[in-house]
Design an enzyme around this catalytic site. Structure first.
Site, short mmCIF file in Angstrom:
data_model
loop_
_atom_site.label_atom_id
_atom_site.label_comp_id
_atom_site.label_asym_id
_atom_site.label_seq_id
_atom_site.Cartn_x
_atom_site.Cartn_y
_atom_site.Cartn_z
CB CYS A 117 -0.89 0.05 1.24
SG CYS A 117 -1.90 -1.40 1.47
CG ASP A 160 -36.98 -2.01 35.10
OD1 ASP A 160 -38.15 -2.40 35.17
OD2 ASP A 160 -36.14 -2.50 34.34
CG ASP A 211 -36.36 0.80 31.62
OD1 ASP A 211 -37.28 0.00 31.47
OD2 ASP A 211 -35.30 0.54 32.20
CG ASP A 221 -32.34 -1.43 30.64
OD1 ASP A 221 -32.96 -0.48 30.11
OD2 ASP A 221 -32.64 -2.61 30.44
#
Lengths: 124, 745
Positions: B18, B431, B634, B630
């Site tokens: 390259c 939660d 939610d 989380d």
């Protein structure tokens, strides 16, 4: 004698009110070439402090802070949730998102906005 | 560039061939004299006058990516800032010294010898010399005030400089007029105030210097975060290890880490096993074990093992860089409590100037002799004592320290508004899964109904759930993997949100989910109701598994409660916060968990979309609601809550998704966040109150309102000292927040 002094005093008060509160600048400092928009922060002011950019396109604004005071160290675009630290004597480019027409202010970090500037976004 | 050299980093250059291609592409650019690539470093040095953008474009056209090496790292910026601040500090101290060398003896003279009056020609000449020396001090030590004041004036604005320049300038000008035109002044007004000018300039320089030092301490937290970044990385290229600056690490580079070293960029472990101390980011003291395909995060410290990992995020994309950026932005945002300062900002200084003129006029019209001297002293003192800076610093300095302090505790606060609202939370919704519990459920029992073999049930259920990311699904799959069961391919898979999943495996129609799913699909479950209730009472979630419309088994999955959840919930309740638990689980399981952690109010079988309704319900009851989840499932509820808290596990944080992100999994982070926000708000209020009272009381006092009653007048020098130290007091008070400790846990 006192009459003259009192008149001078009152004129001074009127002058303060007019100069700092009532005076509305009609001309913008920079209006055209946004590709070279450089705002210098020096001696307690942004210069130019009122600039105009077209709406609907991302604009890069360069800041050059020449003043060592920490008050000059951060520029805040509160409406855009942008706050950037400005290195001393080094250009800093800030990308502004494409904006709706309107007036957006930019200030120093401190709340009394000792440094204050305005960007007017106008229809393209 | 004028024939200079510039360096570019090349991405995507995998082989030595390259090199020629890239060099050729660059050499073809107009203005490029030479281009030489250092393959191991993936860096190409270009000589010539072509612009960087053109060069990057040329490399991209050749099929590679190029980036500049010029961008300063946070670390370099911090160094530059500290060097600049130090130079400014020295300049202020020098300015102060020069001003006080003149001011202190003059002050002493006025106190010992008495009034600094002018009457004889010798006195006039002497004071003229002093006046010129004072002018020198004004130029050397106070030049920035006068230039700043003038520039602001031209800009139709006024600031601190305006007040200082006007105050000291007026005192000096008056004194010089007395010296030059002595006879024009009444006998009693032949007084000079050069000591005031020199002292005020000296004291304000001192105040600014002390403020600068104190401000430096307000950003210690961000400095510590920036300090977490490694400076170099050891990358494996072409089979060799090479050390390169961290800014030169490219995506997909292999990075080798030895014991005790910092992780330089984010990545995925490809080789080796180790444990990593992530406490600096998450506040979690226990090291985290890392093996192949685990994520490692920049800024954390490798403990014992050696690993090689593949760079997945470098430069400004690492989690640490995002955290630093977010903390910086939050530190500069303003909570609503400080808006008053915004509103009055445009009026403050001109108002003080008007008060100064009015007080001078009042003294001139109604004051005793020498009225002109009284007028001058009061007008000057009003200008000098007013301190907009104290008001301006009050909120931002506390936010700066508070947000930084929170970050140190693993709590990322998005902005000032979140900070303020968090301090007022009255109800907190938690939660259950992943918030109160570990969120890593495990299969704890299998009750067979029509099925005859546990392994067969697990194999089918796991095959069905393999594509699902639900924590309960993950537990089934993991359990199957532990038993080394081979999973089959699932067809016509369908996830029924909040209920379960269905699909076909090996030609059998499978249904896996909760009681509601079974009833909806007409699967008879009456025979196992007692079993399910028994499981639920033990905080296991019963999951029903049906094959071809027949209930095959009930699988009990339990999600262990985080060990400190009970204590953290106790802390929240102790602070008077109503704690509510939400879960999609059945009532019995929910009750078992709620009982264990001491929560009396809970809602079970809540579908994901109903979570935000619960938030709205509490808000309608007048509560200021915090919602903790989380950050992914939610999201709507987090967004609707007054403050949304995303709870991270380890460093896997959704830092953009919530008002406040807790980088460690512990609920103590929640209590810490609320405690820090309360402490910060208290600190802001102290600052604002102090600054308001200072200005509200100081300005009338300086104007001489007490003189008619008590004969007391404030000296401009004392006003100068008070003004200089009021800002320092505000910043120092904000720094007290650094000592804040969240409750022991």
């Amino acid at each position: 004698m006192m009459l003259i002094i009192n008149i001078v005093g009152l004129l001074l008060i009127v002058g303060i009110v007019w100069w700092f509160w009532l005076y509305k600048p009609s001309e913008l400092d920079v209006n055209s070439d946004v590709s070279e928009l450089l705002i210098t922060v020096e001696n307690g002011v942004y210069s130019p402090s009122r600039v105009s950019i077209p709406s609907g396109q991302v604009t890069a604004v360069k800041f050059l802070r020449k003043e060592a005071s920490p008050c000059a160290g951060t520029v805040v675009f509160a409406d855009m949730n942008i706050s950037e630290e400005l290195p001393l004597n080094k250009e800093k480019t800030i990308q502004l998102p494409a904006l709706e027409p309107g007036t957006y202010s930019f200030t120093c970090q401190m709340q009394m906005q000792m440094y204050k500037g305005e960007i007017t976004v106008s229809e393209q | 560039m004028d024939g200079g050299t510039q360096e570019l980093l090349i991405e995507g250059a995998g082989c030595a061939s390259c090199v020629g291609k890239i060099e050729k592409a660059l050499k073809n650019v107009h203005g490029v004299d030479d281009a030489v690539m250092n393959f191991p470093l993936r860096m190409v040095t270009v000589t010539g006058s072509a612009g960087e953008d053109v060069l990057i474009n040329a490399v991209e056209n050749a099929g590679y990516n190029a980036k500049s090496t010029q961008g300063s790292t946070d670390d370099e910026l911090l160094d530059e800032k500290e060097t600049a601040d130090l130079a400014y500090y020295k300049r202020l101290i020098l300015g102060m010294t020069v001003a006080l060398v003149l001011g202190v003896p003059l002050m002493a003279y006025s106190l010992i010898v008495g009034e600094m009056t002018v009457s004889t020609t010798t006195e006039r000449l002497s004071w003229l010399v002093v006046g010129l020396l004072t002018a020198g001090v004004m130029f050397f030590s106070g030049k920035h005030f006068y230039i700043g004041a003038w520039k602001s004036f031209c800009n139709h604005s006024a600031n601190m400089d305006t007040l200082i320049a006007l105050g000291t300038g007026t005192a000096w000008l008056y004194s010089m007029l007395v010296v030059f035109f002595l006879t024009a002044f009444p006998d009693m007004a032949r007084h000079v105030y050069f000591e005031a000018t020199a002292m005020i300039i000296g004291l304000i320089n001192l105040g600014l210097a002390l403020e600068l030092k104190a401000r430096g301490r307000t950003s210690l937290a961000i400095k510590r975060l920036i300090g977490l970044q490694a400076k170099t990385a050891r990358v494996v290229r072409g089979g060799k290890d090479i050390d390169i600056p961290i800014g030169h690490v490219l995506l997909n580079d292999l990075v080798r880490i030895r014991p005790g070293e910092k992780i330089p960029v984010d990545g995925l472990v490809v080789e080796g096993y180790t444990s990593i101390d992530e406490s600096m980011l998450t506040g979690e003291p226990m090291p985290v074990e890392k093996k192949e395909s685990n994520e490692v995060v920049a800024g954390t410290i490798n403990k014992t093992g050696s690993v090689v990992f593949k760079a997945t995020r470098v430069g400004k994309d690492t989690a640490l860089a995002h955290i630093i950026g977010m903390v910086k932005r939050a530190q500069n945002s303003k909570p609503p409590i400080g808006r008053l300062a915004d509103i009055i900002s445009g009026y403050f200084v001109p108002t003080i100037m008007i008060i100064s003129v009015v007080s001078a006029l009042v003294w001139l019209n109604f004051g005793p002799d020498p009225a002109v001297a009284f007028a001058l002293v009061c007008a000057t003192t009003v200008l000098i004592i007013a301190c907009p800076c104290a008001l301006g610093l009050a909120t931002p300095m506390s936010v700066m320290v508070g947000v930084g302090k929170a970050a140190e505790a693993g709590v990322l606060i998005r902005n000032g508004e979140a900070l303020q609202t968090a301090s007022k939370i009255t109800a907190m919704i938690l939660d259950k899964t992943g918030t109160i519990t570990l969120g890593a459920p495990k299969v704890t029992s299998i009750h067979l109904v029509t099925a005859s073999d546990e392994d067969n049930v697990l194999q089918l259920a796991a095959s069905l759930e393999a594509g699902s990311e639900h924590p309960l699904a993950v537990s089934i799959v993991e359990s199957a993997q532990e038993r080394e069961l081979h999973l089959s391919k699932v067809e016509r898979f369908n996830a029924i949100a909040g209920h379960g999943v269905e699909g076909f495996v090996d030609g059998q129609a499978l249904l896996f989910g909760n009681e509601r799913l079974m009833r909806d699909k007409n699967v008879a479950i009456d025979d196992v109701v007692n079993t399910a209730q028994h499981m639920a009472a033990e905080a296991q979630t019963p999951m029903y598994f049906a094959v071809d419309g027949q209930l095959a088994a009930v699988i009990g999955v339990s999600d262990p409660i985080k060990e400190d959840s009970i204590e953290a919930i106790k802390r929240l309740k102790k602070n008077g916060i109503r704690v509510v638990m939400l879960t999609g689980d059945n009532k019995a399981t929910a009750k078992a968990v709620a009982d264990k952690v001491g929560i009396t109010e809970f809602f079970a079988e809540v579908l994901p979309e109903d979570k935000s309704n619960k938030v709205a319900d509490l808000q309608q009851q007048g509560e200021i609601v915090g919602m903790t989840g989380d950050g992914i499932n939610d999201a709507p509820a987090l967004a609707l809550a007054n403050v949304g808290f995303a709870i991270g596990t380890g460093t896997d944080v959704a830092i953009e998704s919530a008002d406040i992100t807790l980088m460690r999994g512990s609920l103590h982070g929640l209590a810490d966040a609320i405690a820090i926000s309360k402490a910060t708000l208290r600190n802001i209020k102290q600052n604002l109150l102090g600054a308001f009272i200072y200005n509200a009381a100081g300005v009338p006092f300086a104007a001489g309102v007490l003189y008619p009653f008590f004969g007391v007048l404030l000296s401009p020098v004392i006003a100068g000292a008070a003004m200089a130290f009021s800002s320092v007091t505000v910043v120092s008070n904000a720094n007290r927040l650094r000592l804040f400790k969240a409750q022991e846990h």
